[in-house]
Scaffold this active site. Structure first.
Site, PDB file in Angstrom:
ATOM      1  N   CYS A  45      34.366  26.409  54.964  1.00 20.93           N
ATOM      2  CA  CYS A  45      33.194  25.533  55.098  1.00 20.93           C
ATOM      3  C   CYS A  45      32.040  26.199  55.862  1.00 20.93           C
ATOM      4  O   CYS A  45      30.923  25.691  55.863  1.00 20.93           O
ATOM      5  CB  CYS A  45      33.579  24.226  55.765  1.00 20.93           C
ATOM      6  SG  CYS A  45      34.902  23.385  54.894  1.00 20.93           S
ATOM      7  N   HIS A  89      27.177  21.186  58.452  1.00 17.70           N
ATOM      8  CA  HIS A  89      28.206  21.034  57.421  1.00 17.70           C
ATOM      9  C   HIS A  89      28.535  19.543  57.298  1.00 17.70           C
ATOM     10  O   HIS A  89      28.739  18.850  58.291  1.00 17.70           O
ATOM     11  CB  HIS A  89      29.445  21.830  57.825  1.00 17.70           C
ATOM     12  CG  HIS A  89      30.623  21.570  56.960  1.00 17.70           C
ATOM     13  ND1 HIS A  89      30.540  21.553  55.591  1.00 17.70           N
ATOM     14  CD2 HIS A  89      31.923  21.298  57.265  1.00 17.70           C
ATOM     15  CE1 HIS A  89      31.727  21.298  55.082  1.00 17.70           C
ATOM     16  NE2 HIS A  89      32.588  21.134  56.078  1.00 17.70           N
ATOM     17  N   ASN A 148      32.977  16.079  51.502  1.00 18.52           N
ATOM     18  CA  ASN A 148      32.961  17.430  52.063  1.00 18.52           C
ATOM     19  C   ASN A 148      33.088  18.430  50.914  1.00 18.52           C
ATOM     20  O   ASN A 148      34.138  18.533  50.290  1.00 18.52           O
ATOM     21  CB  ASN A 148      34.135  17.562  53.044  1.00 18.52           C
ATOM     22  CG  ASN A 148      34.221  18.923  53.702  1.00 18.52           C
ATOM     23  OD1 ASN A 148      33.579  19.884  53.264  1.00 18.52           O
ATOM     24  ND2 ASN A 148      35.026  19.021  54.736  1.00 18.52           N
TER      25      ASN A 148
HETATM   26  O1  UT7 Z   1      35.490  20.991  56.399  1.00 16.08           O
HETATM   27  C1  UT7 Z   1      36.084  21.508  57.542  1.00 16.08           C
HETATM   28  C2  UT7 Z   1      35.864  20.625  58.629  1.00 16.08           C
HETATM   29  N1  UT7 Z   1      36.703  19.435  58.506  1.00 16.08           N
HETATM   30  C3  UT7 Z   1      36.461  18.428  59.296  1.00 16.08           C
HETATM   31  O2  UT7 Z   1      35.506  18.479  60.015  1.00 16.08           O
HETATM   32  C4  UT7 Z   1      37.424  17.286  59.333  1.00 16.08           C
HETATM   33  C5  UT7 Z   1      37.623  16.881  60.780  1.00 16.08           C
HETATM   34  N2  UT7 Z   1      38.476  15.701  60.952  1.00 16.08           N
HETATM   35  C6  UT7 Z   1      38.072  14.484  60.600  1.00 16.08           C
HETATM   36  O3  UT7 Z   1      37.011  14.307  60.051  1.00 16.08           O
HETATM   37  C7  UT7 Z   1      38.944  13.314  60.989  1.00 16.08           C
HETATM   38  O4  UT7 Z   1      39.957  13.742  61.879  1.00 16.08           O
HETATM   39  C8  UT7 Z   1      39.605  12.608  59.768  1.00 16.08           C
HETATM   40  C9  UT7 Z   1      38.550  11.885  58.965  1.00 16.08           C
HETATM   41  C10 UT7 Z   1      40.321  13.628  58.912  1.00 16.08           C
HETATM   42  C11 UT7 Z   1      40.627  11.562  60.251  1.00 16.08           C
HETATM   43  O5  UT7 Z   1      40.002  10.630  61.110  1.00 16.08           O
HETATM   44  P1  UT7 Z   1      40.669  10.240  62.492  1.00 16.08           P
HETATM   45  O6  UT7 Z   1      39.806   9.235  63.118  1.00 16.08           O
HETATM   46  O7  UT7 Z   1      40.931  11.518  63.244  1.00 16.08           O
HETATM   47  O8  UT7 Z   1      41.998   9.541  62.021  1.00 16.08           O
HETATM   48  P2  UT7 Z   1      43.493   9.910  62.425  1.00 16.08           P
HETATM   49  O9  UT7 Z   1      43.922  11.177  61.797  1.00 16.08           O
HETATM   50  O10 UT7 Z   1      43.640   9.760  63.909  1.00 16.08           O
HETATM   51  O11 UT7 Z   1      44.290   8.730  61.733  1.00 16.08           O
HETATM   52  C12 UT7 Z   1      44.156   7.380  62.190  1.00 16.08           C
HETATM   53  C13 UT7 Z   1      45.042   6.497  61.351  1.00 16.08           C
HETATM   54  C14 UT7 Z   1      46.461   7.029  61.189  1.00 16.08           C
HETATM   55  O12 UT7 Z   1      47.320   5.905  61.205  1.00 16.08           O
HETATM   56  P3  UT7 Z   1      48.133   5.530  62.550  1.00 16.08           P
HETATM   57  O13 UT7 Z   1      48.977   6.727  62.865  1.00 16.08           O
HETATM   58  O14 UT7 Z   1      47.088   5.257  63.581  1.00 16.08           O
HETATM   59  O15 UT7 Z   1      48.896   4.313  62.125  1.00 16.08           O
HETATM   60  C15 UT7 Z   1      46.463   7.639  59.817  1.00 16.08           C
HETATM   61  O16 UT7 Z   1      47.745   7.630  59.226  1.00 16.08           O
HETATM   62  O17 UT7 Z   1      44.497   6.420  60.025  1.00 16.08           O
HETATM   63  C16 UT7 Z   1      45.529   6.712  59.072  1.00 16.08           C
HETATM   64  N3  UT7 Z   1      44.924   7.300  57.905  1.00 16.08           N
HETATM   65  C17 UT7 Z   1      44.441   6.585  56.867  1.00 16.08           C
HETATM   66  N4  UT7 Z   1      44.426   5.266  56.630  1.00 16.08           N
HETATM   67  C18 UT7 Z   1      43.845   4.859  55.494  1.00 16.08           C
HETATM   68  C19 UT7 Z   1      44.694   8.608  57.664  1.00 16.08           C
HETATM   69  N5  UT7 Z   1      44.073   8.757  56.480  1.00 16.08           N
HETATM   70  C20 UT7 Z   1      43.904   7.523  55.968  1.00 16.08           C
HETATM   71  C21 UT7 Z   1      43.322   7.022  54.783  1.00 16.08           C
HETATM   72  N6  UT7 Z   1      43.308   5.697  54.587  1.00 16.08           N
HETATM   73  N7  UT7 Z   1      42.760   7.835  53.860  1.00 16.08           N
END
Ligand code: UT7
Length: 326
Positions: free
Chosen positions: A120, A253, A283
């Site tokens: 990225c 990005h 993305n």
């Molecule tokens: O391109 C390179 C750069 N990439 C990035 O910059 C990505 C950086 N990371 C992010 O943008 C975020 O970490 C994400 C968008 C990937 C995830 O967001 P988050 O706020 O960090 O969520 P999380 O991983 O802490 O997950 C929170 C909850 C989890 O459930 P529990 O464990 O709290 O019950 C996940 O299982 O959300 C759940 N979850 C979803 N729920 C519904 C994860 N993905 C999904 C989904 N739909 N698609």
């Protein structure tokens, strides 16, 4: 001797026609027993839709119309181009480079062409390399392209990644100039973070060995991204001896609206100064910055003479920034 600079003289972009909204994706994933929602995706990322490429199209098919639009905007012909760099992690083939395929499709021959693989951060890396090759006289007029078909790498059983990415391409024509142009560049990487964002598979003996689908530890990437983007922004400002207050547009990005706004906040820039396209594109990895730049230019936001900060971050772990005058 006067210093040779490089300047963006045209921008272009291309999105494959198939637009997939969050609700389209929610319905498709439900058929496979994968549960997600429009609300979750919008709240956590800002993404509302993304574009997916048809199975018979590759990164070069997206890169060519983006490059043609950039050349048209710059008022140059393919024969005027003497360097092509394509930033991509989803090349048409293992080799030759997607840049070579793009060169041939554009009817150009003879000039140096190569791909940059910095995920990225790829476009920021490619732009910095093109700037250096123009500054040292190797090239005069470059096509710098970011093109990705990330949909090919997605595991549609993994809701933590498959809702985040899309396909597309963006391009610029970068020309030698007596005045900047590119004011400063700053590139970094730290390979100890390979595992937090990777596609671990590889081709061997005619087979794919290992897992060919994208793996990401979203929270680890998020935390690293926020820190390194701020450092890269401050580094280019320091190199150019400028203050953040002189930035007209921040074009980061486009991965997550929360990361983008946090970067802006740290620089004391209001959200209105951030070009945001993540809602429409998702993305698109190396394509995201030139796609957003072209959107900003064509929407009449980003204007000639304005100061723009481009910032990339991604797998590797890689990161970097380019500060420039349009
Ligand atoms: O391109 C390179 C750069 N990439 C990035 O910059 C990505 C950086 N990371 C992010 O943008 C975020 O970490 C994400 C968008 C990937 C995830 O967001 P988050 O706020 O960090 O969520 P999380 O991983 O802490 O997950 C929170 C909850 C989890 O459930 P529990 O464990 O709290 O019950 C996940 O299982 O959300 C759940 N979850 C979803 N729920 C519904 C994860 N993905 C999904 C989904 N739909 N698609």
């Amino acid at each position: 001797m006067t210093r040779r600079y490089s300047r963006i003289t045209g921008t272009g972009s291309y999105l494959p026609p198939r637009r997939v909204t969050n609700n389209d994706l929610v319905a498709e994933l439900a058929l496979q027993g994968v549960e997600t929602s429009d609300e979750w995706i919008v709240e956590r990322t800002g993404i509302r839709a993304r574009h997916f490429t048809a199975p018979d199209m590759g990164a070069s098919d997206l890169a060519v119309p983006a490059a043609q639009a950039a050349m048209q905007a710059a008022g140059v012909q393919p024969a005027d181009i003497d360097l092509i760099i394509v930033a991509t992690s989803t090349p048409d083939m293992v080799f030759p480079s997607t840049a070579a395929i793009v060169q041939h499709k554009l009817g150009i021959s003879g000039c140096p062409v190569f791909d940059v693989q910095a995920v990225c951060s790829g476009f920021v890396y490619a732009l910095a390399v093109a700037d250096a090759l123009i500054a040292n006289g190797t090239a005069h007029r470059a096509l710098v392209i970011g093109a990705e078909v990330f949909s090919r790498l997605l595991d549609f059983k993994d809701r933590t990644t498959c809702v985040l990415f899309g396909d597309g391409a963006g391009a610029v024509v970068l020309e030698a100039s007596d005045t900047p142009g590119i004011l400063a560049t700053d590139l970094h990487a730290d390979g100890k973070h390979v595992d937090i964002l990777c596609v671990p598979g590889h081709v061997s003996g005619g087979q794919i060995l290992g897992d060919p689908l994208l793996k990401m530890d979203g929270q680890a990437v998020f935390k690293l991204a926020v820190g390194v983007l701020d450092k890269a922004a401050r580094a280019v400002l320091a190199k150019a001896e400028m203050e953040a207050s002189s930035i007209d547009w921040l074009i980061p990005h486009q991965a997550n609206i929360r990361i983008m706004l946090s970067t802006a906040r740290k620089l004391h820039l209001p959200p209105e100064k951030v070009v945001v396209t993540v809602q429409d594109h998702g993305n698109t990895s190396a394509a995201s910055i030139p796609l957003a730049l072209d959107h900003g230019v064509r929407a009449g936001q980003v204007k000639l003479g304005q100061t723009v900060l481009l910032e990339g971050v991604g797998g590797g772990f890689t990161w970097g920034a380019v500060l420039l005058k349009m």
